[in-house]
Motif scaffolding. Structure first.
Motif, PDB file in Angstrom:
ATOM      1  N   ALA A 158      78.281 -13.571  45.764  1.00 60.15           N
ATOM      2  CA  ALA A 158      78.904 -13.081  46.992  1.00 60.15           C
ATOM      3  C   ALA A 158      77.912 -13.084  48.148  1.00 60.15           C
ATOM      4  O   ALA A 158      76.753 -12.734  47.973  1.00 60.15           O
ATOM      5  CB  ALA A 158      79.447 -11.676  46.766  1.00 60.15           C
ATOM      6  N   THR A 159      78.392 -13.478  49.300  1.00 60.90           N
ATOM      7  CA  THR A 159      77.500 -13.516  50.472  1.00 60.90           C
ATOM      8  C   THR A 159      77.679 -12.267  51.324  1.00 60.90           C
ATOM      9  O   THR A 159      78.628 -11.510  51.145  1.00 60.90           O
ATOM     10  CB  THR A 159      77.801 -14.742  51.344  1.00 60.90           C
ATOM     11  N   GLN A 171      76.075  -9.512  51.420  1.00 60.47           N
ATOM     12  CA  GLN A 171      76.024  -8.209  50.751  1.00 60.47           C
ATOM     13  C   GLN A 171      75.064  -7.284  51.484  1.00 60.47           C
ATOM     14  O   GLN A 171      73.906  -7.605  51.663  1.00 60.47           O
ATOM     15  CB  GLN A 171      75.565  -8.382  49.299  1.00 60.47           C
ATOM     16  N   GLY A 192      73.865  -4.556  50.380  1.00 60.03           N
ATOM     17  CA  GLY A 192      72.848  -4.023  49.476  1.00 60.03           C
ATOM     18  C   GLY A 192      71.754  -5.008  49.138  1.00 60.03           C
ATOM     19  O   GLY A 192      70.852  -4.700  48.373  1.00 60.03           O
ATOM     20  N   GLU A 193      71.828  -6.190  49.684  1.00 59.02           N
ATOM     21  CA  GLU A 193      70.764  -7.154  49.406  1.00 59.02           C
ATOM     22  C   GLU A 193      69.618  -7.014  50.388  1.00 59.02           C
ATOM     23  O   GLU A 193      68.647  -7.758  50.324  1.00 59.02           O
ATOM     24  CB  GLU A 193      71.323  -8.587  49.423  1.00 59.02           C
TER      25      GLU A 193
END
Ligand SMILES: Nc1ncnc2c1ncn2[C@@H]1O[C@H](COP(=O)(O)OP(=O)(O)OP(=O)(O)O)[C@@H](O)[C@H]1O
Ligand SMILES: [Mg+2]
Lengths: 341, 440, 328
Positions: free
Chosen positions: A132-133, A135, A137-138
């Motif tokens: 998934a892009t 995000q 939380g990244e």
């Protein structure tokens, strides 16, 4: 071979390409990828030398060619994993020369690898969620505060779950990537690529090593992709698959595009047959028509066809049932291109 | 489980055998420096020393010397003995000031250069630095040209030694993909085995150095073969990951290095033959015959290895496996055998490099470990996995190391070589002679 | 029986002492590098060195307060991570290993060289009290425990050691919490994916270089904190304390406890120092070897331990066997 696709209804992509002349380098009505004079050599060997190539948006294009034709190298070049000696290419309006691989993916062009890259010590679900892009939380600081990303994570997990169901892998969600079989890894990698919600997927031999029954349902998934607004370019050695699935076929040999056109036209093309059989070429061993290890040779297909067709039908049956879910849930996927742009 | 047991016993016997082999040669030698209060074992054995003579060959006795730090803190004193020798143990590596008390000189003896009664020296880790206080007439001040020539010669010599030691490192990487962090210990092992063979009976066996060196090379080669058969082959069979094996080489290097320290002690010791030599001058170059011969032997060895790689069946097989393992395997080369051969030959050469280095400098349990990073630099400079690359890279590293001392502090001489390493990794990670790696 | 208690007492004392704290921190840093991101950093000792010297130079030579020194130590390790990472993070794992160990050695050589002596004290390093109040003065002033010995039975600590131990383990707990939060998040997931296959991560749109750099800085700062802890607990530092083998001790600690586990480095450090100290005491008591060889014996023991661990229990004490089978 060729008469098989007369039975199926023409897809949108096939319709759009109906009037395009089947000659190498021909312009397409609505190209998503335009390649110009891309050349890459390794020492003395010219692995890729593409003069001009356009890929139609929303169509399924197959890239075929003998072993060592340069297909994987072409993928590497397009997606920023390798740099060409010369040449330019544009994807969806973006100039991709000197753009790093991760940015290419963010522009919406996502590829899979011929040698599968399942992330061995991550679970199937983690593999999926990684795709998934955007995000939240990244980002390192945001990641410290679960409140920031928990909700999004739940959405992503839901979407991953749906895709896993579509690929019949939902029962393996907690398995580690490294524990999957070769074919399952192929499936996982493809599903993971779809988690990116790309506008174009480039699949490097997605069917290699996948059992024939599964191949059928995998094919249905691929055929379905244009309805999610995705363009597909895929490499495949099995001619039956190619004929069945593609709107357009591009043939590569010794780094060059030697032919392109609708499946039927390409199958009848003298030059293509030469390239595969090796007539007129010095080095015959390089051009043996290998449909790839594991996949049945065309002749053999006829013999094993009945059982595999039956299994395929069953697969198709519940594949169809499964597809209803995601088809209804196609809403979010439809919004995606807008969201990305 | 059976496989695990096999590896376990192999490792255990291997380590024990190694230690026993060393231990049987000698009773525990001089005690190592006491470990620091915490975990931090310091390297030890730094010393300044020298022999005073009046310029006509007679020793000067009873001359007093004192050593201080650059700040003037006293470190130690010495008085020259009846053979003119003196030595002061140092607390550690660093800069020191050595002063000769001219008032204690016998009548009629004067320093050649009266200003030079005080010498500033920097001492490397483990180094025993010999200082010269020239007396009497004669002597010339060395010009830049002379210093450069001498440094270039030492550089080439050092480079040749590194090359010999590093060929194995490069070939092992080429054939197995393993970066062997224990390669330095093979170098040390050769040097130490030769020392014990060479040491007079009582401590050692009193074998002449050339024979001792040859035996040491054979023993080190056997150790290399033993490590391959007893450790790496079973581990590869169990499909142990390369990174995992790399960490194992680290463990092995710690075990061997400090195992050797237990047996050999922490100090640096010279061999017993070819120690005292008069320098001979050839043009700008002043060298001892010993250094000249070491260089010639080293160069001949390299030519021999190159010929062997080029001409013999096994040599060609080694290069083929290094080049493309799968291709070599599918064309009928027995890769396991080639790898074993690479280990035997690589370890033997490493041991030989150790002996040569021990002849030129001194033997110390850290000898090989100090060379390890330089070997890496050499191997990467030339392109990992190629034997010729390692030779070429080693000469460059040797030259950089030694020539830097003409212009910069000796303390930093390894720093330049390591800088070269990092720069090369930056601009051309495949090395100067290597090919680019295949992507994905 | 008494002998056994002495041996165990030494082990326990060492296991909970400040040295174990230092190695727990250094190993947590390596865990971020190697365990989670797959970066084979063999120069962790370089980060410890710049952390320790950053603190010592700022406080003892430039006479700044302790907190400024701590910030300087953290900045120094961040800077080292940036300098080291920019050229090397694009390299393969084994090249990275070689260049990091080389960088750490360069630092040690430079810090002990004569040109650097005015700042670094050369080979003799910087004892706490060079000028001004020194880097342990504020630290000791903050110690709430009055002078004396604390503890029960054979387990007693001096007030300074008790203070260092309590603060040290509190920092370790805090760091463990942070690492736990990070690694369960999507950020941690990206790190792990890079460890598994960075090309796969790239193909999914992850900026691999940026993540590796963040991981390198985070783990490096933890190494720097370990170095500062070392400086403070010893009240002195010297360049030759920062030999390459320190990094390998930290690896042994990490692998013993279990790489890529949250508590692995902590448990590993406790166990490691327990083993080291009790083995040493046992050797001294049993009198089987001259005292001078005990030091190297201990180090050789670490080496054998590392070999055996990697060969037979690469997942360590807390690791997941299931994951380890897949490695390689
Ligand atoms: N990094 C590289 N270095 C040297 N040669 C390479 C490299 N990558 C590819 N080649 C060569 O380029 C040619 C094209 O390879 P490529 O992998 O693109 O073929 P392909 O069409 O994908 O073949 P296949 O169908 O077998 O997957 C081959 O001859 C290959 O040997
Ligand atoms: Mg390919």
């Amino acid at each position: 071979m060729a008469d098989r696709d007369t039975t199926k209804a023409p897809t949108a992509g096939a319709l759009a390409l109906a009037d395009v002349e089947p000659v190498p380098g021909v312009p397409k009505p609505d190209p998503i990828l335009v390649v110009d004079k891309v050349k890459r050599s390794f020492g003395g060997l010219t692995a890729v030398n593409v003069d001009h190539l356009e890929l139609q948006r929303g169509a399924i294009t197959s890239l075929i060619g003998p072993n060592g034709a340069g297909k994987t190298t072409f993928f590497n070049l397009m997606t920023g994993f390798d740099r060409p000696d010369t040449g330019t290419w544009h994807f969806d309006g973006h100039d991709l020369a000197n753009v790093s691989a991760y940015k290419v993916a963010r522009y919406g062009m996502v590829r899979t690898f011929q040698l599968t890259k399942a992330l061995t010590r991550l679970s199937v679900m983690e593999n999926m969620k990684l795709g998934a892009t955007g995000q939240r939380g990244e980002r390192i600081l945001a990641s410290l505060i679960p409140g920031i990303w928990k909700a999004q994570e739940a959405e992503i997990e839901e979407r991953a779950e749906e895709l896993l169901v579509r690929f019949k892998m939902d029962h393996m969600r907690d398995e580690l990537g490294g524990e999957l079989s070769g074919g399952q890894r192929k499936l996982l990698e493809m599903a993971r690529a779809l988690m990116v919600e790309p506008s174009m997927v480039m699949l490097d031999e997605p069917m290699a090593g996948v059992n024939p029954a599964l191949t059928q349902s995998l094919l249905e998934h691929v055929k379905d992709l244009p309805s999610f607004d995705m363009t597909v370019l895929f490499v495949e050695h099995d001619m039956d698959v190619v004929m069945d699935i593609s709107d357009w076929v591009v043939v590569m040999a010794q780094g060059r595009i030697i032919a392109e056109g609708p499946p039927a036209a390409v199958a009848a093309n003298e030059e293509v047959i030469d390239a595969y059989i090796g007539k007129g070429h010095g080095d015959e061993s390089r051009f043996t028509p290998t449909p790839l290890a594991g996949a049945p040779v065309s002749a053999a297909v006829e013999e094993v066809a009945p059982p595999s067709a039956d299994e395929g039908a069953e697969d198709l049956a519940d594949g169809g049932a499964d597809l209803d879910g995601p088809a209804e849930g196609a809403g979010p996927a439809d919004e995606q291109p807008g969201g990305r742009a | 489980m059976a496989a695990s047991l096999r590896v376990l016993t192999s490792i255990a016997t291997l380590l024990l055998a190694t230690l026993a082999m060393l231990a049987s040669l000698v009773a525990p030698a001089a005690a190592a420096s006491d470990p620091a209060p915490t975990l931090l074992a310091q390297e030890g054995g730094e010393q300044v020393r020298g022999t005073l003579n009046d310029g006509e060959g007679d020793p000067l006795e009873g001359v007093q010397l004192s050593v201080t730090t650059p700040d003037g803190e006293a470190v130690g004193d010495a008085t020259s003995g009846d053979d003119g020798t003196w030595a002061v143990d140092l607390p550690g590596p660093g800069d020191y000031v050595v002063t000769l008390d001219t008032s204690t000189l016998p009548d009629g003896v004067e320093l050649r250069d009266p200003e030079r009664d005080t010498l500033e020296v920097s001492v490397n880790t483990g180094q025993q630095r010999t200082l010269l206080f020239p007396f009497g007439e004669g002597g010339q001040v060395s010009s830049l040209g002379q210093r450069l020539t001498t440094a270039a010669f030492s550089g080439v010599q050092f480079g040749l030694i590194i090359a010999i030691a590093a060929i194995g490192l490069s070939l092992i990487f080429g054939t197995t993909g393993l970066v062997n962090f224990a390669h330095g210990e093979l170098v040390t092992f050769g040097a130490i085995v030769a020392w014990f063979l060479n040491a007079p009976s009582g401590t050692g066996l009193g074998v002449q150095l050339i024979i001792a060196g040859a035996i040491a090379v054979v023993i080190t080669a056997l150790l290399g073969g033993g490590i391959e058969l007893g450790l790496w082959r079973p581990l590869r069979r169990r499909r142990t990951g390369l990174i995992q094996m790399l960490v194992i080489t680290i463990g092995l290097s710690l075990a061997l290095r400090f195992g050797m320290q237990i047996v050999f002690g922490g100090s640096s010791r010279p061999y017993f033959d070819y120690t005292i030599q008069q320098r001979i001058s050839i043009g700008w170059l002043a060298i001892t015959p010993r250094d000249l011969i070491v260089s010639l032997i080293a160069a001949a060895t390299l030519v021999g290895v190159a010929t062997m790689l080029q001409r013999t069946r096994i040599g060609k097989a080694m290069r083929a496996v290094s080049d493309n393992r799968d291709l070599a395997e599918s064309s009928g080369i027995d890769v396991q055998r080639v790898v074993l051969f690479v280990w035997v030959m690589g370890a033997g050469l490493a041991g030989f490099g150790g002996v040569l280095n021990g002849v030129v400098e001194n033997v110390n349990y850290l000898l090989g470990f100090r060379l390890l990073l330089l070997m890496f630099a050499a191997v990467i400079l030339g392109g990992l996995g190629t034997a010729y690359g390692a030779m070429f890279g080693a000469i460059v590293v040797g030259l950089v190391t030694e020539i830097s001392t003409v212009f910069f502090s000796t303390e930093l001489k390894f720093v330049w070589a390591l800088f070269v390493l990092i720069i090369i990794l930056l601009v051309r990670p495949q090395g100067l002679l290597g090919r680019k790696e295949r992507i994905g | 029986m008494d002998v056994l208690i002495t041996i165990l007492a030494d082990g326990v004392n060492s296991a909970i002492g400040p040295t174990a704290v230092v190695f727990a921190l250094a190993a947590i840093g390596l865990n971020v590098h190697y365990g989670y991101t797959g970066l084979l950093n063999f120069g962790q000792v370089g980060f410890m060195l710049v952390g320790a010297y950053g603190l010592a130079i700022t406080v003892s030579i430039w006479e700044q307060p302790l907190w400024v020194g701590v910030i300087a130590g953290i900045l120094a390790s961040t800077l080292l991570a940036l300098l080291l990472g920019l050229p090397t993070l694009r390299l393969r794992a084994d090249y990275l290993a070689i260049s990091t160990i080389a960088a750490a050695e360069i630092l040690r050589f430079v810090f002990r060289s004569s040109p650097a002596t005015p700042f670094t004290g050369g080979p003799f390093g910087i004892p706490s009290q060079v000028g001004g109040s020194g880097y342990t003065q504020t630290w000791n002033a903050l110690n709430p425990f009055p002078q004396g010995r604390y503890g029960i039975g054979w387990l007693t600590f001096s007030h300074t050691r008790l203070w260092a131990t309590i603060v040290g383990w509190s920092i370790v707990l805090l760091v463990v919490l942070v690492v736990w939060l990070l690694m369960r998040s999507p950020w941690g997931r990206v790190l792990k994916s890079i460890r598994e296959d960075e090309d796969a991560a790239r193909a999914l749109g992850k900026n691999v270089f940026a993540y590796k750099m963040q991981a390198l800085i985070l783990g490096g700062v933890l190494g720097g904190m370990a170095g500062m802890m070392l400086a403070i607990s010893q009240a002195a530092i010297a360049p030759d304390q920062f030999l390459p083998q320190l990094t390998f001790f930290a690896y042994t600690v990490l692998i013993m406890g279990g790489a890529a586990t949250i508590w692995g480095p902590v448990v590993g450090s406790l166990l490691f120092w327990f083993l080291i100290a009790s083995v040493e005491r046992a050797l001294i008591i049993s009198d089987v070897m001259p005292s001078g060889t005990i030091g190297p014996t201990r180090l050789a023991f670490v080496g054998i331990l590392l070999v055996l661990l990697m060969a037979f229990r690469p997942q360590g004490l807390l690791g997941n066997k299931r994951e380890m089978v897949l490695d390689g």
